[in-house]
Write a protein that holds these residues in place. Structure first.
Motif, PDB file in Angstrom:
ATOM      1  N   GLY A  61       8.420  40.691  -6.591  1.00 14.53           N
ATOM      2  CA  GLY A  61       8.831  39.394  -7.115  1.00 14.53           C
ATOM      3  C   GLY A  61       8.448  38.291  -6.148  1.00 14.53           C
ATOM      4  N   VAL A  62       8.521  37.080  -6.617  1.00 13.77           N
ATOM      5  CA  VAL A  62       8.227  35.915  -5.790  1.00 13.77           C
ATOM      6  C   VAL A  62       9.502  35.100  -5.679  1.00 13.77           C
ATOM      7  CG1 VAL A  62       6.835  33.824  -5.581  1.00 13.77           C
ATOM      8  CG2 VAL A  62       5.820  35.914  -6.503  1.00 13.77           C
ATOM      9  N   ASN A  63       9.914  34.840  -4.436  1.00 15.67           N
ATOM     10  CA  ASN A  63      11.134  34.076  -4.142  1.00 15.67           C
ATOM     11  C   ASN A  63      12.366  34.720  -4.784  1.00 15.67           C
ATOM     12  OD1 ASN A  63       9.577  32.156  -2.725  1.00 15.67           O
ATOM     13  ND2 ASN A  63       9.115  31.092  -4.626  1.00 15.67           N
ATOM     14  N   THR A  64      12.442  36.041  -4.704  1.00 14.21           N
ATOM     15  CA  THR A  64      13.571  36.791  -5.243  1.00 14.21           C
ATOM     16  C   THR A  64      14.195  37.630  -4.128  1.00 14.21           C
ATOM     17  OG1 THR A  64      12.176  38.684  -5.840  1.00 14.21           O
ATOM     18  CG2 THR A  64      12.491  36.991  -7.532  1.00 14.21           C
ATOM     19  N   GLU A  65      15.317  38.220  -4.439  1.00 18.43           N
ATOM     20  CA  GLU A  65      15.946  39.173  -3.528  1.00 18.43           C
ATOM     21  C   GLU A  65      15.321  40.553  -3.758  1.00 18.43           C
ATOM     22  OE1 GLU A  65      18.405  38.629  -1.200  1.00 18.43           O
ATOM     23  OE2 GLU A  65      18.054  36.509  -1.641  1.00 18.43           O
ATOM     24  N   PRO A  66      15.301  41.407  -2.736  1.00 21.14           N
ATOM     25  CA  PRO A  66      14.821  42.776  -2.948  1.00 21.14           C
ATOM     26  C   PRO A  66      15.715  43.496  -3.949  1.00 21.14           C
ATOM     27  CG  PRO A  66      15.086  42.299  -0.607  1.00 21.14           C
ATOM     28  CD  PRO A  66      15.686  41.151  -1.359  1.00 21.14           C
ATOM     29  N   VAL A  67      15.141  44.433  -4.693  1.00 21.03           N
ATOM     30  CA  VAL A  67      15.937  45.234  -5.611  1.00 21.03           C
ATOM     31  C   VAL A  67      16.746  46.239  -4.806  1.00 21.03           C
ATOM     32  CG1 VAL A  67      14.338  44.993  -7.545  1.00 21.03           C
ATOM     33  CG2 VAL A  67      14.106  46.939  -6.005  1.00 21.03           C
ATOM     34  N   ALA A  68      17.845  46.651  -5.359  1.00 23.27           N
ATOM     35  CA  ALA A  68      18.685  47.650  -4.699  1.00 23.27           C
ATOM     36  C   ALA A  68      18.034  49.022  -4.829  1.00 23.27           C
ATOM     37  CB  ALA A  68      20.067  47.672  -5.326  1.00 23.27           C
ATOM     38  N   ALA A  69      18.087  49.806  -3.772  1.00 26.77           N
ATOM     39  CA  ALA A  69      17.579  51.171  -3.801  1.00 26.77           C
ATOM     40  C   ALA A  69      18.693  52.048  -4.360  1.00 26.77           C
ATOM     41  CB  ALA A  69      17.160  51.609  -2.408  1.00 26.77           C
TER      42      ALA A  69
END
Length: 147
Positions: A61-69
């Motif tokens: 993503g761009v300017n997003t938070e990382p996804v949860a593992a």
């Protein structure tokens, strides 16, 4: 005054071209870092591939938070699709491109845990950022004709 307007137009065009080239180097370099993250051990990379679930859990993503593992492995082979380029296509200098893995065990593969040694497939790819940017800039510079 006509000469001044012409000069201003030339400077404006040069600035636009420079910004476009910087964005191109940024996007291409980000793509190459992600390709390196995704490179399987069998192809000289650091990502172990068994079912392909970890590799296919990549989210960009761009300017997003990382996804949860947090996604458990379904146990079946996963088909790898490379959608990162679509997310990166609109990124510009100043944006943050975030690449993360939703597979629950991604942190264990990256950092190690239990009896598993760390693979560092993300950190080792990210460490190559300066050399990748230099290589991409040189490649793009040599492909440009004109000033």
């Amino acid at each position: 005054m006509a000469g001044q307007a012409s000069f201003t137009a030339q400077v404006d065009a040069w600035v636009r071209e420079t910004e476009e080239r910087m964005d191109a180097v940024f996007r291409e370099s980000a793509s190459e870092v992600i390709e390196e993250m995704q490179r399987p051990v069998g192809a000289g990379g650091n990502m172990p591939v068994d079912t392909g679930f970890l590799r296919s859990s990549l989210q960009v993503g761009v300017n997003t938070e990382p996804v949860a593992a947090a996604m458990p492995n379904p146990g079946a082979g996963a088909k790898f699709t490379y959608a990162a380029s679509m997310a990166i296509a609109g990124a510009e200098i100043g944006d943050t491109i975030v690449a993360s893995y939703s597979a629950k065990y991604a942190p264990i593969i990256e950092y190690g845990g239990g009896k598993r040694q760390p693979r560092r497939f993300v950190a080792l790819a990210a460490a190559q950022w300066p050399s990748i940017v230099a290589r991409v800039a040189e490649r793009l510079k040599s492909s440009v004709t004109g000033p």
